[in-house]
Design a protein around this motif. Structure first.
Motif, PDB file in Angstrom:
ATOM      1  N   GLU A  54       0.831  -1.206   0.000  1.00  0.00           N
ATOM      2  CA  GLU A  54       0.000   0.000   0.000  1.00  0.00           C
ATOM      3  C   GLU A  54       0.870   1.263   0.000  1.00  0.00           C
ATOM      4  O   GLU A  54       0.570   2.232  -0.718  1.00  0.00           O
ATOM      5  CB  GLU A  54      -0.931   0.001   1.217  1.00  0.00           C
ATOM      6  N   LEU A  55       1.939   1.258   0.798  1.00  0.00           N
ATOM      7  CA  LEU A  55       2.832   2.416   0.841  1.00  0.00           C
ATOM      8  C   LEU A  55       3.536   2.612  -0.497  1.00  0.00           C
ATOM      9  O   LEU A  55       3.707   3.749  -0.961  1.00  0.00           O
ATOM     10  CB  LEU A  55       3.873   2.250   1.953  1.00  0.00           C
ATOM     11  N   GLN A  56       3.926   1.512  -1.135  1.00  0.00           N
ATOM     12  CA  GLN A  56       4.567   1.633  -2.441  1.00  0.00           C
ATOM     13  C   GLN A  56       3.588   2.201  -3.474  1.00  0.00           C
ATOM     14  O   GLN A  56       3.956   3.040  -4.295  1.00  0.00           O
ATOM     15  CB  GLN A  56       5.113   0.271  -2.896  1.00  0.00           C
ATOM     16  N   SER A  57       2.338   1.745  -3.416  1.00  0.00           N
ATOM     17  CA  SER A  57       1.323   2.281  -4.332  1.00  0.00           C
ATOM     18  C   SER A  57       1.098   3.765  -4.072  1.00  0.00           C
ATOM     19  O   SER A  57       0.990   4.562  -5.011  1.00  0.00           O
ATOM     20  CB  SER A  57       0.005   1.523  -4.159  1.00  0.00           C
ATOM     21  N   GLU A  58       1.019   4.116  -2.798  1.00  0.00           N
ATOM     22  CA  GLU A  58       0.834   5.524  -2.432  1.00  0.00           C
ATOM     23  C   GLU A  58       2.010   6.363  -2.926  1.00  0.00           C
ATOM     24  O   GLU A  58       1.826   7.462  -3.465  1.00  0.00           O
ATOM     25  CB  GLU A  58       0.711   5.632  -0.909  1.00  0.00           C
ATOM     26  N   LEU A  59       3.222   5.826  -2.773  1.00  0.00           N
ATOM     27  CA  LEU A  59       4.406   6.537  -3.239  1.00  0.00           C
ATOM     28  C   LEU A  59       4.359   6.742  -4.754  1.00  0.00           C
ATOM     29  O   LEU A  59       4.623   7.846  -5.243  1.00  0.00           O
ATOM     30  CB  LEU A  59       5.669   5.757  -2.859  1.00  0.00           C
ATOM     31  N   GLU A 109       9.450  10.694   3.056  1.00  0.00           N
ATOM     32  CA  GLU A 109       8.435  10.313   4.042  1.00  0.00           C
ATOM     33  C   GLU A 109       8.004   8.863   3.843  1.00  0.00           C
ATOM     34  O   GLU A 109       7.870   8.120   4.807  1.00  0.00           O
ATOM     35  CB  GLU A 109       7.229  11.248   3.948  1.00  0.00           C
ATOM     36  N   ALA A 110       7.806   8.481   2.595  1.00  0.00           N
ATOM     37  CA  ALA A 110       7.406   7.101   2.325  1.00  0.00           C
ATOM     38  C   ALA A 110       8.518   6.133   2.716  1.00  0.00           C
ATOM     39  O   ALA A 110       8.253   5.085   3.315  1.00  0.00           O
ATOM     40  CB  ALA A 110       7.044   6.933   0.850  1.00  0.00           C
ATOM     41  N   ALA A 111       9.762   6.496   2.417  1.00  0.00           N
ATOM     42  CA  ALA A 111      10.894   5.641   2.790  1.00  0.00           C
ATOM     43  C   ALA A 111      10.985   5.535   4.311  1.00  0.00           C
ATOM     44  O   ALA A 111      11.257   4.455   4.849  1.00  0.00           O
ATOM     45  CB  ALA A 111      12.188   6.195   2.206  1.00  0.00           C
ATOM     46  N   ALA A 112      10.732   6.635   5.005  1.00  0.00           N
ATOM     47  CA  ALA A 112      10.763   6.619   6.473  1.00  0.00           C
ATOM     48  C   ALA A 112       9.657   5.722   7.019  1.00  0.00           C
ATOM     49  O   ALA A 112       9.878   4.968   7.971  1.00  0.00           O
ATOM     50  CB  ALA A 112      10.625   8.036   7.025  1.00  0.00           C
ATOM     51  N   LYS A 113       8.466   5.803   6.414  1.00  0.00           N
ATOM     52  CA  LYS A 113       7.365   4.937   6.844  1.00  0.00           C
ATOM     53  C   LYS A 113       7.737   3.471   6.660  1.00  0.00           C
ATOM     54  O   LYS A 113       7.515   2.647   7.543  1.00  0.00           O
ATOM     55  CB  LYS A 113       6.081   5.234   6.062  1.00  0.00           C
ATOM     56  N   LEU A 114       8.324   3.155   5.496  1.00  0.00           N
ATOM     57  CA  LEU A 114       8.732   1.769   5.242  1.00  0.00           C
ATOM     58  C   LEU A 114       9.808   1.340   6.242  1.00  0.00           C
ATOM     59  O   LEU A 114       9.761   0.224   6.762  1.00  0.00           O
ATOM     60  CB  LEU A 114       9.243   1.616   3.805  1.00  0.00           C
ATOM     61  N   SER A 115      10.748   2.234   6.520  1.00  0.00           N
ATOM     62  CA  SER A 115      11.820   1.914   7.459  1.00  0.00           C
ATOM     63  C   SER A 115      11.245   1.689   8.862  1.00  0.00           C
ATOM     64  O   SER A 115      11.653   0.761   9.555  1.00  0.00           O
ATOM     65  CB  SER A 115      12.836   3.048   7.481  1.00  0.00           C
ATOM     66  N   ASN A 116      10.276   2.533   9.255  1.00  0.00           N
ATOM     67  CA  ASN A 116       9.643   2.371  10.571  1.00  0.00           C
ATOM     68  C   ASN A 116       8.910   1.041  10.651  1.00  0.00           C
ATOM     69  O   ASN A 116       8.962   0.351  11.672  1.00  0.00           O
ATOM     70  CB  ASN A 116       8.677   3.527  10.862  1.00  0.00           C
TER      71      ASN A 116
END
Length: 132
Positions: A54-59, A109-116
């Motif tokens: 979902e985060l990748q799609s959002e990105l 921000e997306a990379a940070a979300k994925l890292s978190n």
């Protein structure tokens, strides 16, 4: 006396059987817990994979929106430039830089979300391994 020896031997065997039965039950309970942990981990992995997707799609969506924004800003600015006035060229560069910074910020921000999420997953795995 032979009967007493046989009786003692029988009691030893019964004691061993009881001990082994208890140990076997303990091992079975631990195996069941491991199986439950594995099932729980599989659910967690599935959930994390879904979240990552979902985060990748959002990105990707944000990148497309920013590309459209940049293209739109560039088209608007190019139409207004007309005679290639230096002042308007400078404004165009500023708008492009701003759009690129926004795109980079969203990517960060997306990379940070994925890292978190990865760190959360690591914590979950470590906790599960500690339980096992």
């Amino acid at each position: 006396s032979k009967l007493a020896i046989e009786n003692d031997s029988m009691k030893e065997k019964e004691s061993l059987v009881a001990k082994w039965t208890h140990e076997t039950e303990d091992l079975q309970a631990k195996l069941l817990q491991c199986d439950q942990n594995a099932q729980s981990n599989a659910r967690i992995i599935s959930s994390l994979e879904k979240n990552i997707s979902e985060l990748q799609s959002e990105l990707q969506q944000k990148k497309r929106q920013n590309e459209e924004l940049v293209a739109s800003l560039n088209a608007d600015a190019a139409a207004k430039l007309g005679a290639r006035d230096n002042e308007w060229e400078n404004k165009l560069r500023a708008l492009t830089d701003k759009a690129n910074k926004q795109c980079q910020q969203i990517s960060n921000e997306a990379a940070a979300k994925l890292s978190n999420r990865d760190m959360e997953w690591d914590k979950i795995l470590q906790a599960k391994e500690a339980e096992i």
